[in-house]
Design a protein around this motif. Sequence first.
Motif, PDB file in Angstrom:
ATOM      1  N   PRO A 136       0.822  -1.210   0.000  1.00 24.23           N
ATOM      2  CA  PRO A 136       0.000   0.000   0.000  1.00 24.23           C
ATOM      3  C   PRO A 136       0.860   1.267   0.000  1.00 24.23           C
ATOM      4  O   PRO A 136       1.913   1.314   0.642  1.00 24.23           O
ATOM      5  CB  PRO A 136      -0.797  -0.103   1.296  1.00 24.23           C
ATOM      6  CG  PRO A 136      -0.759  -1.537   1.676  1.00 24.23           C
ATOM      7  CD  PRO A 136       0.542  -2.073   1.153  1.00 24.23           C
ATOM      8  N   VAL A 137       0.397   2.259  -0.737  1.00 17.59           N
ATOM      9  CA  VAL A 137       1.055   3.566  -0.789  1.00 17.59           C
ATOM     10  C   VAL A 137       0.023   4.613  -0.371  1.00 17.59           C
ATOM     11  O   VAL A 137      -1.006   4.764  -1.024  1.00 17.59           O
ATOM     12  CB  VAL A 137       1.571   3.872  -2.213  1.00 17.59           C
ATOM     13  CG1 VAL A 137       2.242   5.244  -2.248  1.00 17.59           C
ATOM     14  CG2 VAL A 137       2.531   2.786  -2.691  1.00 17.59           C
ATOM     15  N   LEU A 138       0.300   5.287   0.726  1.00 22.45           N
ATOM     16  CA  LEU A 138      -0.588   6.333   1.231  1.00 22.45           C
ATOM     17  C   LEU A 138      -0.047   7.670   0.740  1.00 22.45           C
ATOM     18  O   LEU A 138       1.103   8.013   1.003  1.00 22.45           O
ATOM     19  CB  LEU A 138      -0.621   6.295   2.763  1.00 22.45           C
ATOM     20  CG  LEU A 138      -1.638   7.193   3.449  1.00 22.45           C
ATOM     21  CD1 LEU A 138      -3.071   6.799   3.081  1.00 22.45           C
ATOM     22  CD2 LEU A 138      -1.461   7.134   4.962  1.00 22.45           C
ATOM     23  N   VAL A 139      -0.872   8.394  -0.013  1.00 17.06           N
ATOM     24  CA  VAL A 139      -0.460   9.680  -0.570  1.00 17.06           C
ATOM     25  C   VAL A 139      -1.170  10.787   0.202  1.00 17.06           C
ATOM     26  O   VAL A 139      -2.392  10.782   0.321  1.00 17.06           O
ATOM     27  CB  VAL A 139      -0.800   9.770  -2.069  1.00 17.06           C
ATOM     28  CG1 VAL A 139      -0.345  11.117  -2.635  1.00 17.06           C
ATOM     29  CG2 VAL A 139      -0.151   8.618  -2.835  1.00 17.06           C
ATOM     30  N   ASP A 140      -0.377  11.715   0.722  1.00 15.89           N
ATOM     31  CA  ASP A 140      -0.890  12.852   1.478  1.00 15.89           C
ATOM     32  C   ASP A 140      -0.756  14.096   0.606  1.00 15.89           C
ATOM     33  O   ASP A 140       0.352  14.576   0.382  1.00 15.89           O
ATOM     34  CB  ASP A 140      -0.073  13.003   2.771  1.00 15.89           C
ATOM     35  CG  ASP A 140      -0.412  14.275   3.549  1.00 15.89           C
ATOM     36  OD1 ASP A 140      -1.516  14.819   3.351  1.00 15.89           O
ATOM     37  OD2 ASP A 140       0.431  14.701   4.360  1.00 15.89           O
ATOM     38  N   PHE A 141      -1.878  14.584   0.069  1.00 18.81           N
ATOM     39  CA  PHE A 141      -1.879  15.861  -0.642  1.00 18.81           C
ATOM     40  C   PHE A 141      -2.022  16.954   0.413  1.00 18.81           C
ATOM     41  O   PHE A 141      -2.997  16.970   1.164  1.00 18.81           O
ATOM     42  CB  PHE A 141      -3.043  15.927  -1.636  1.00 18.81           C
ATOM     43  CG  PHE A 141      -2.802  15.141  -2.889  1.00 18.81           C
ATOM     44  CD1 PHE A 141      -2.134  15.714  -3.964  1.00 18.81           C
ATOM     45  CD2 PHE A 141      -3.246  13.836  -3.000  1.00 18.81           C
ATOM     46  CE1 PHE A 141      -1.913  14.993  -5.130  1.00 18.81           C
ATOM     47  CE2 PHE A 141      -3.028  13.109  -4.162  1.00 18.81           C
ATOM     48  CZ  PHE A 141      -2.362  13.692  -5.235  1.00 18.81           C
ATOM     49  N   TYR A 142      -1.039  17.848   0.474  1.00 14.56           N
ATOM     50  CA  TYR A 142      -0.998  18.860   1.536  1.00 14.56           C
ATOM     51  C   TYR A 142      -0.550  20.201   0.970  1.00 14.56           C
ATOM     52  O   TYR A 142      -0.181  20.303  -0.208  1.00 14.56           O
ATOM     53  CB  TYR A 142      -0.034  18.422   2.645  1.00 14.56           C
ATOM     54  CG  TYR A 142       1.413  18.629   2.265  1.00 14.56           C
ATOM     55  CD1 TYR A 142       2.113  19.742   2.733  1.00 14.56           C
ATOM     56  CD2 TYR A 142       2.074  17.753   1.421  1.00 14.56           C
ATOM     57  CE1 TYR A 142       3.431  19.957   2.363  1.00 14.56           C
ATOM     58  CE2 TYR A 142       3.385  17.959   1.050  1.00 14.56           C
ATOM     59  CZ  TYR A 142       4.062  19.066   1.524  1.00 14.56           C
ATOM     60  OH  TYR A 142       5.363  19.292   1.153  1.00 14.56           O
ATOM     61  N   ALA A 143      -0.578  21.232   1.814  1.00 18.19           N
ATOM     62  CA  ALA A 143      -0.020  22.543   1.477  1.00 18.19           C
ATOM     63  C   ALA A 143       0.684  23.092   2.716  1.00 18.19           C
ATOM     64  O   ALA A 143       0.254  22.837   3.842  1.00 18.19           O
ATOM     65  CB  ALA A 143      -1.119  23.494   1.035  1.00 18.19           C
ATOM     66  N   ASP A 144       1.760  23.832   2.487  1.00 16.84           N
ATOM     67  CA  ASP A 144       2.538  24.377   3.607  1.00 16.84           C
ATOM     68  C   ASP A 144       1.725  25.344   4.464  1.00 16.84           C
ATOM     69  O   ASP A 144       1.961  25.465   5.656  1.00 16.84           O
ATOM     70  CB  ASP A 144       3.794  25.099   3.087  1.00 16.84           C
ATOM     71  CG  ASP A 144       4.836  24.112   2.571  1.00 16.84           C
ATOM     72  OD1 ASP A 144       4.850  22.956   3.042  1.00 16.84           O
ATOM     73  OD2 ASP A 144       5.631  24.504   1.695  1.00 16.84           O
TER      74      ASP A 144
END
Length: 99
Positions: A14-22
């Motif tokens: 599994p690959v968990l992708v975290d889309f974030y912003a500073d």
Amino acid sequence: MKGNFDSLVNSPKPVLVDFYADWCGPCKALAPILKEVKATLGDTIKIIKIDVDKHQPLANKFQVRGVPTLLLFKNGKQLWRQSGVLPKDHILQIVEQHQ
């Protein structure tokens, strides 16, 4: 980034992708939770952080409208997604369902 992203999520684990912003407060709150998830699961999962401001085409491709947004991939397929800060136990439960 796109070709690289595809190769990263095309993994048997599994690959968990975290889309974030500073600039995002909830994203900052999620960061230590993801560190705990990684510490708990170790090498059974990959966690990738994607800055939506630096990688807008990728964020658009996955229709990320709010941050943080988590997506779980396995073998290149998206299995789950949710926006907002989630507790560690909830994230662990989702990952374990898809291992």
